[in-house]
Scaffold this motif. Sequence first.
Motif, short mmCIF file in Angstrom:
data_model
loop_
_atom_site.label_atom_id
_atom_site.label_comp_id
_atom_site.label_asym_id
_atom_site.label_seq_id
_atom_site.Cartn_x
_atom_site.Cartn_y
_atom_site.Cartn_z
N PRO A 130 0.77 -1.42 -0.12
CA PRO A 130 0.16 -0.08 -0.15
C PRO A 130 0.81 1.20 0.00
O PRO A 130 0.20 2.51 -0.27
CB PRO A 130 -0.76 -0.02 1.36
CG PRO A 130 -1.02 -1.62 1.55
CD PRO A 130 0.51 -2.20 1.21
N ARG A 131 2.14 1.25 0.32
CA ARG A 131 2.91 2.41 0.09
C ARG A 131 2.96 3.03 -1.05
O ARG A 131 3.22 4.23 -1.59
CB ARG A 131 4.38 2.18 0.58
CG ARG A 131 4.39 2.18 2.21
CD ARG A 131 5.74 1.53 2.86
NE ARG A 131 6.14 2.45 3.98
CZ ARG A 131 7.11 1.73 4.71
NH1 ARG A 131 7.57 0.61 4.68
NH2 ARG A 131 7.24 2.46 5.78
N LEU A 132 2.83 2.09 -2.03
CA LEU A 132 2.65 2.62 -3.81
C LEU A 132 1.65 3.61 -3.74
O LEU A 132 2.02 4.47 -4.46
CB LEU A 132 2.70 1.24 -4.53
CG LEU A 132 3.62 0.37 -4.66
CD1 LEU A 132 3.20 -1.04 -5.18
CD2 LEU A 132 4.83 0.81 -5.21
N TRP A 133 0.39 3.18 -3.19
CA TRP A 133 -0.68 4.33 -3.19
C TRP A 133 -0.28 5.71 -2.87
O TRP A 133 -0.54 6.50 -3.51
CB TRP A 133 -1.83 3.75 -2.45
CG TRP A 133 -2.92 4.89 -2.26
CD1 TRP A 133 -4.01 5.14 -3.16
CD2 TRP A 133 -3.19 5.77 -1.20
NE1 TRP A 133 -4.53 6.12 -2.88
CE2 TRP A 133 -4.28 6.51 -1.51
CE3 TRP A 133 -2.27 6.07 0.00
CZ2 TRP A 133 -4.70 7.68 -0.70
CZ3 TRP A 133 -2.81 6.98 0.43
CH2 TRP A 133 -4.03 8.03 0.42
N ALA A 134 0.36 5.64 -1.78
CA ALA A 134 0.82 7.03 -1.19
C ALA A 134 1.75 7.56 -2.04
O ALA A 134 1.62 9.04 -2.21
CB ALA A 134 1.51 6.84 0.18
N LEU A 135 2.56 6.80 -2.89
CA LEU A 135 3.62 7.57 -3.81
C LEU A 135 2.96 7.94 -4.99
O LEU A 135 3.42 8.87 -5.47
CB LEU A 135 4.66 6.39 -4.08
CG LEU A 135 5.80 6.20 -2.80
CD1 LEU A 135 6.66 4.92 -3.44
CD2 LEU A 135 6.46 7.17 -2.38
#
Length: 607
Positions: free
Chosen positions: A385-390
């Motif tokens: 889910p860190r990809l979403w923030a990026l």
Amino acid sequence: MPSDHEDAVLALQEGRLDDAEALCKAALQRDAGDGAAASLMGALVLKRNQPEHAREWLERARAAGQDDAMLHANLGEAYRRLGRLDEAFNSLKQAIQTDGRHPVPFFNMGWLMRALGNARNAEHFFRSALQLNPAMAGAHHALAELYREEEHWREALVEYAQALELDPGNALWRARLGTLQLQCGATREAANELERAAAERPLEANFLIDLARAEFELCREAEAQSSLARGQALRAGAPSAEASSRIIAARYETIQGWCERTHSDYVKLSSQSPLSPPPLQAFPPQAAANFTVGAPVAIEAFLIRAFGAEVLPRDFSVLAGRAFLVDGVVNVPHQYPFKGVHAHHSADDGRVLLSLPAARIEVERPCAILGGSGDHFAWMFEALPRLWALEQRPGGGELALIVPDGLSEERRALLQAMGVDPSRLVYLPDNSTLLARELHIPSLQTMGPWVSPVALQFVRRKLMRPGGLRSAGHARRRLYLTRRGLPAQLANEPELLPVLEKHGFESIDAAGLPALEVMALLSEAEALLAVDGDIMANLPVAPQGALVGAVVPNGVYDARSYFVSAQLGQRFFYLVGEAVFGSSASIEECDIVLAPERLEEFLALLR
């Protein structure tokens, strides 16, 4: 007693074991049936911690006619160390009956009672030994260890002090006293005792490592760093402290506070908000109350940009100057001072003594933390889910991504399925840190077992996009994922399989299948049954409304699978069975017996 026997006893009492052995062997050469010499040989090899060898000598002495309290006491101790507790008890009982005035049999019986888990009887026998010999320092130390284990710390401190009054040169006992004082908040006293112990035994790594904690609490940071470096170098067998690790004194800081202080970018992506999953359900229904759910929240999501920050391996925490950043960066950050990979000691005032790898990789191109050192749940709902923030920041979808060295092929395949080009990956080995010129830090969207709906929907959307997950091609499947032959399997599976087959379930051995293949199966499932575990982390791709059953043993009430499945609109239930305790030392890995009526209750929910 012949003079050589007396000389051997004196040498044994003074710790001159080689001299005692030579005298005993000389006596035995003159008379192979010398029971007294054989008994002394048993006592000295027991002091060398060779219990089987001691038992042989002591049994030989008894066969030769020796029948004194010390022989039986030593034989009982040898049997105790060998784990033959019934024989140990019989020998020690005989020793006490032979001479009830000798303290050693009572002392040894105390240790046997501890081995049997009977603390109060152990206390009684140690006290009995002290009544017979008030100067028996070992009995005071044994009581101190007993009280320490029971967390009766005041009593333990008294016994340690009395033991050391009788035997002031015992550095190990002094160090044990110091560590307990540190635990009880008597920091100066702890530092004094640990300094003295370390001075008496300067090559004892643990003394220096514990001393570093006390020195750090007292704000003697340079001394603490030196003590820790020396202790770790000794433990690792390194030629110098510099060769083993890098010791840093830092301070925990909140992300927002650090950004404000350093004028760094902080982008708030979402506010903290309560989660409202449906009620947790289980079979039997009353078992649902055992699962700890709490008041779940989705924590605040953010993205920050830092310059010249250092990423630490394994947990991917961040060191920025002297600021140590864990809030929103690691899961359950409030536990980091106690469980953190790199935190050797966390002081009450927020300072932390870090032990870091000596090597450091420097990266010039802008990069972002992805992580991925944990289990499959952590990979799915912390890292991905860190990809979403990026992606919320222009250009964030092209940033290099910091992942653990040795990232599995399965996880690289998942990244590709989510549209991440392998060329973006920057690998961080466990024996190095990474210094980034420009570092983007996306927050986690989990707190303990609580997972943000944003994280769940993002993973689901990305994996089910065209070109992502390959469909298994069979709609509305009913799947039982077996763990046959693995830990935590259904022990009565043969009894349950006919019931499952009657309801149209396929039995599939998913162990060893790549996650994408498991997900392809789950994407077509209208019903799923499996033993709870990492396999449930693949549930984001299962259809809404799917019936999901997770089998757990009575006594294991981790609700993380519920927080994933229930928030996705699936009908999730725990099926509580009984652990087969002889199958594993860990209850989480015990085989499970699921009562057929529990399974029938679950299957009755099929549409």
